[in-house]
Design an enzyme around this catalytic site. Structure first.
Site, PDB file in Angstrom:
ATOM      1  CG  ASN A  17      -6.443   8.752  45.164  1.00 54.19           C
ATOM      2  OD1 ASN A  17      -6.566   7.611  45.618  1.00 54.19           O
ATOM      3  ND2 ASN A  17      -5.609   9.040  44.168  1.00 54.19           N
ATOM      4  NE  ARG A  93       2.650  24.368  48.502  1.00 57.49           N
ATOM      5  CZ  ARG A  93       3.425  25.170  47.776  1.00 57.49           C
ATOM      6  NH1 ARG A  93       3.285  25.227  46.467  1.00 57.49           N
ATOM      7  NH2 ARG A  93       4.340  25.905  48.352  1.00 57.49           N
ATOM      8  CG  ASN A 107       1.373  11.176  49.959  1.00 62.08           C
ATOM      9  OD1 ASN A 107       0.423  11.700  49.365  1.00 62.08           O
ATOM     10  ND2 ASN A 107       2.519  10.929  49.357  1.00 62.08           N
ATOM     11  CG  HIS A 109       4.500   7.722  45.865  1.00 63.91           C
ATOM     12  ND1 HIS A 109       4.749   8.993  45.374  1.00 63.91           N
ATOM     13  CD2 HIS A 109       5.320   6.891  45.185  1.00 63.91           C
ATOM     14  CE1 HIS A 109       5.684   8.924  44.450  1.00 63.91           C
ATOM     15  NE2 HIS A 109       6.055   7.662  44.319  1.00 63.91           N
TER      16      HIS A 109
HETATM   17  C1  GRF Z   1      -2.419   9.873  42.270  1.00 68.84           C
HETATM   18  O1  GRF Z   1      -1.767   8.972  41.406  1.00 68.84           O
HETATM   19  C2  GRF Z   1      -1.701   9.984  43.581  1.00 68.84           C
HETATM   20  O2  GRF Z   1      -1.171   8.767  44.030  1.00 68.84           O
HETATM   21  C3  GRF Z   1      -0.583  10.932  43.240  1.00 68.84           C
HETATM   22  O3  GRF Z   1      -1.210  11.899  42.407  1.00 68.84           O
HETATM   23  C4  GRF Z   1      -2.315  11.311  41.728  1.00 68.84           C
HETATM   24  C5  GRF Z   1      -3.530  12.133  42.064  1.00 68.84           C
HETATM   25  O4  GRF Z   1      -4.647  11.700  41.346  1.00 68.84           O
HETATM   26  N1  GRF Z   1       0.066  11.448  44.406  1.00 68.84           N
HETATM   27  P1  GRF Z   1      -6.100  12.211  41.727  1.00 68.84           P
HETATM   28  O5  GRF Z   1      -6.036  13.743  41.737  1.00 68.84           O
HETATM   29  O6  GRF Z   1      -6.466  11.666  43.063  1.00 68.84           O
HETATM   30  O7  GRF Z   1      -6.970  11.720  40.628  1.00 68.84           O
END
Ligand code: GRF
Length: 193
Positions: A17, A93, A107, A109
């Site tokens: 991300n 966290r 955030n 999710h």
């Molecule tokens: C993603 O699925 C995000 O929505 C969740 O943790 C994962 C993180 O993936 N909270 P990345 O580290 O961005 O590849």
């Protein structure tokens, strides 16, 4: 582009991300100035990824620290950056109410909240046998995965899907939805000021 919103991205893991947000900034789809990547885990791949994008990678190691101690360190790391928003991208966290009085945070999710809050949400959805799950971008509140929802996309669980194939499609959706939602949010907020 009219102005850029100064932000810090907080992440704990792989950083797909974070990468998607960096690319969105580079391509002009996200008017943000990513001033740092902050990570709580010493060996997380996202630290190297930030360096490869020439973004300061700041480790605020949470190992062995209680939440107030860790948050104090986090606040010290954030202070010189002068960011307006914290963008949580796989940050594992919980942020306290006190902390959230000082910083606004967003955030992403991997479920259609309020379904499947907490960890391993793709897995929770997959194992439940539900036919549709999704991705949510929300404001961070002291309730875990419980802040106001800004945007959602649905993700069908297809016949023959494995957890891996579902997760891969979901992550792709996350990458698109996050940049798009943040851009709308930041534009709205800049108009207010
Ligand atoms: C993603 O699925 C995000 O929505 C969740 O943790 C994962 C993180 O993936 N909270 P990345 O580290 O961005 O590849």
């Amino acid at each position: 582009m009219q102005g850029k919103t100064p932000i810090a991205v907080l992440a704990s893991g792989t950083g797909s991300n974070f990468r998607a947000l960096m690319l969105a900034v580079r391509d002009g789809r996200l008017s943000a100035d990513i001033r740092a990547l902050i990570c709580d885990k010493p060996k997380a791949p996202v630290l190297d990824l930030a360096e490869s994008f020439d973004v300061p990678a700041i480790l605020v190691d949470a190992t062995g620290l209680k939440r107030p101690e860790h948050e104090e360190k986090l606040l010290n790391a954030l202070a010189p950056l002068k960011v307006e928003w914290l963008v949580l991208a796989g940050y594992m966290r919980i942020l306290s109410e006190e902390f959230l009085k000082k910083y606004r945070a967003v955030n992403i999710h991997p479920s259609l909240l309020p379904a499947f809050p907490g960890k391993n949400a793709y897995e929770q959805a997959f194992k439940s046998g539900c036919k549709q799950t999704g991705v949510t971008v929300h404001l961070v509140s002291p309730v875990v995965d419980g802040g106001p929802i800004l945007a959602q996309t649905t993700l069908d669980v297809l016949p023959g899907d494995t957890l891996e194939s579902l997760t891969a499609r979901g992550l792709k959706m996350e990458h698109e939805l996050y940049a798009k939602t943040l851009e709308s949010l930041f534009q709205r907020e800049r108009k207010k000021s």
